[in-house]
Design a protein around this motif. Structure first.
Motif, short mmCIF file in Angstrom:
data_model
loop_
_atom_site.label_atom_id
_atom_site.label_comp_id
_atom_site.label_asym_id
_atom_site.label_seq_id
_atom_site.Cartn_x
_atom_site.Cartn_y
_atom_site.Cartn_z
N THR A 183 -2.63 1.34 0.48
CA THR A 183 -2.25 1.80 -0.87
C THR A 183 -2.10 0.49 -1.74
O THR A 183 -1.30 -0.11 -1.64
N ARG B 278 -2.32 -1.07 -5.84
CA ARG B 278 -2.40 -0.69 -7.30
C ARG B 278 -3.04 -1.82 -8.31
O ARG B 278 -2.59 -3.07 -8.31
N GLU B 279 -4.01 -1.44 -8.99
CA GLU B 279 -5.03 -2.50 -9.93
C GLU B 279 -4.90 -1.95 -11.14
O GLU B 279 -5.50 -0.93 -11.52
N GLN B 280 -4.26 -2.69 -12.19
CA GLN B 280 -4.53 -2.26 -13.58
C GLN B 280 -4.15 -0.66 -13.69
O GLN B 280 -4.61 0.08 -14.59
N GLY B 281 -2.73 -0.46 -13.43
CA GLY B 281 -2.23 0.76 -13.56
C GLY B 281 -2.64 1.99 -12.78
O GLY B 281 -2.32 3.04 -12.65
N LYS B 282 -3.66 1.82 -11.74
CA LYS B 282 -4.26 2.68 -11.06
C LYS B 282 -4.05 2.51 -9.35
O LYS B 282 -4.39 1.46 -8.98
N THR B 283 -3.53 3.56 -8.97
CA THR B 283 -3.29 3.55 -7.47
C THR B 283 -4.71 4.01 -6.68
O THR B 283 -5.24 4.80 -7.01
N THR B 284 -4.79 3.06 -5.72
CA THR B 284 -6.29 3.34 -4.85
C THR B 284 -5.97 3.31 -3.49
O THR B 284 -5.08 2.25 -2.96
N LEU C 247 -1.01 -6.86 -5.72
CA LEU C 247 -1.51 -5.67 -5.79
C LEU C 247 -0.94 -4.29 -5.14
O LEU C 247 -1.05 -3.20 -5.08
N GLN C 248 0.32 -5.06 -4.35
CA GLN C 248 1.02 -4.08 -3.49
C GLN C 248 1.82 -3.05 -4.38
O GLN C 248 2.11 -3.54 -5.56
N THR C 249 2.10 -1.91 -3.75
CA THR C 249 3.06 -0.98 -4.49
C THR C 249 4.27 -0.90 -4.21
O THR C 249 5.02 0.05 -4.63
N ASP D 245 5.24 -0.05 -0.91
CA ASP D 245 5.59 0.71 0.12
C ASP D 245 6.39 0.17 1.11
O ASP D 245 6.04 -1.19 1.60
#
Length: 301
Positions: free
Chosen positions: A206, A208-214, A264-266, A268
């Motif tokens: 998981t 997150r890049e540019q406000g979008k979680t992928t 880019l880590q969320t 978690d």
């Protein structure tokens, strides 16, 4: 062992023996009874309880749902009786074997360094440690305690939290020199992402890049059966790995592994629990001693 008296504790002990030895005949031999006598005792127990505990066939015995529940409670009752007798005869010292199921990572980085202190403090306890990252059935595998990572499913297990640790993506310097350092999610398409050979609660990384979680799927040429195996693959330069922070902290400090994509880590984190069978009732002193020790000294961060 001498013939077991027909009483509640004796019935429980014989039922547990039948289950653990796999049949009336081996249980009868161990108790110096005839198979027919053991069969009648179990039938009398079932009649008294008003429930079938075992499904019988010519080849095997199978526990019914009621039998599973009774076995679980009977083993706890018998353990408590054993503890009570020990306490009356030799004090409250914890004595006996504790079977532990744990991941290889927790065993290597947390449990093993603590064992000398635990064993010195509890000379009457012996440990049987089984390492696997796969979730096992404690009752079926005869485990006293399991160390589990990730979210817990609702069950009859009781859990004691052992802390939580961040998840970190790492790679060996040699791998990054050879393949380059990824700076974006798109860059990961050109990298081997080391995976696990068993089902996980989230099948991917998981980010997150540019406000979008992928959730980035794990797609590499090599996978391993446990976290410690994945760590060794990362150290060897096979690919990128996403691992529990406590398992790679020393590697990062020593320069053996390098964290990547931190931006880019969320955030978690992976939570660890010590779980055991029961509903909060009395525990055997040997199990309670280990759980109390892990709660004090075996925490992850």
């Amino acid at each position: 062992m001498a013939r077991i008296d027909v009483n509640r504790s004796g019935e429980m002990e014989m039922f547990v023996r039948v289950v653990e030895l796999g049949g009336f005949s081996p249980a009868a031999r161990a108790a110096r009874m005839t198979p027919s006598a053991v069969s009648k005792l179990i039938a009398r127990l079932e009649a008294r309880l008003g429930a079938r505990l075992l499904n019988r066939s010519t080849r095997q015995l199978q526990l019914t749902p009621e039998g599973c529940a009774f076995y679980e409670r009977a083993t706890r009752v018998l353990a408590d009786l054993e503890d009570a007798e020990r306490a009356a005869g030799m004090g409250e010292a914890a004595v006996g074997r504790v079977r532990i199921n744990t991941s290889a990572s927790y065993a290597t980085h947390i449990l093993a360094p603590l064992l000398p202190e635990f064993l010195a403090s509890h000379p009457g306890i012996t440990l049987d440690i089984v390492q696997t990252d796969a979730v096992v059935d404690l009752l079926a595998e005869r485990m006293d305690v399991a160390i589990r990572a990730g979210p817990l499913k609702s069950s009859s297990l009781v859990a004691r939290k052992l802390g939580e640790t961040p998840l970190v993506i790492v790679a060996a310097p040699a791998y990054l020199e050879r393949r380059g350092e990824p700076l974006s999610i798109a860059d990961l398409e050109n990298h081997d992402r080391l995976g696990f050979g068993y089902a996980r609660s989230v099948d991917g990384w998981t980010l997150r890049e540019q406000g979008k979680t992928t959730i980035v799927p794990v797609s590499g040429r090599v996978q391993a059966s446990d976290g410690e195996g994945v760590r060794q693959l990362a150290l060897s330069g096979v690919g990128l790995a996403r691992l529990a922070g406590f398992t790679v902290r020393d590697d990062i400090a020593a320069g053996r592994l390098v964290p990547v994509l931190d931006h880019l880590q969320t955030g978690d984190k992976e939570t660890f629990h010590a779980v055991y069978v029961g509903q909060g009732g009395p525990l055997p002193s040997r199990v309670r001693a280990l759980l109390d020790f892990l709660a004090r000294h075996g925490r992850v961060s």
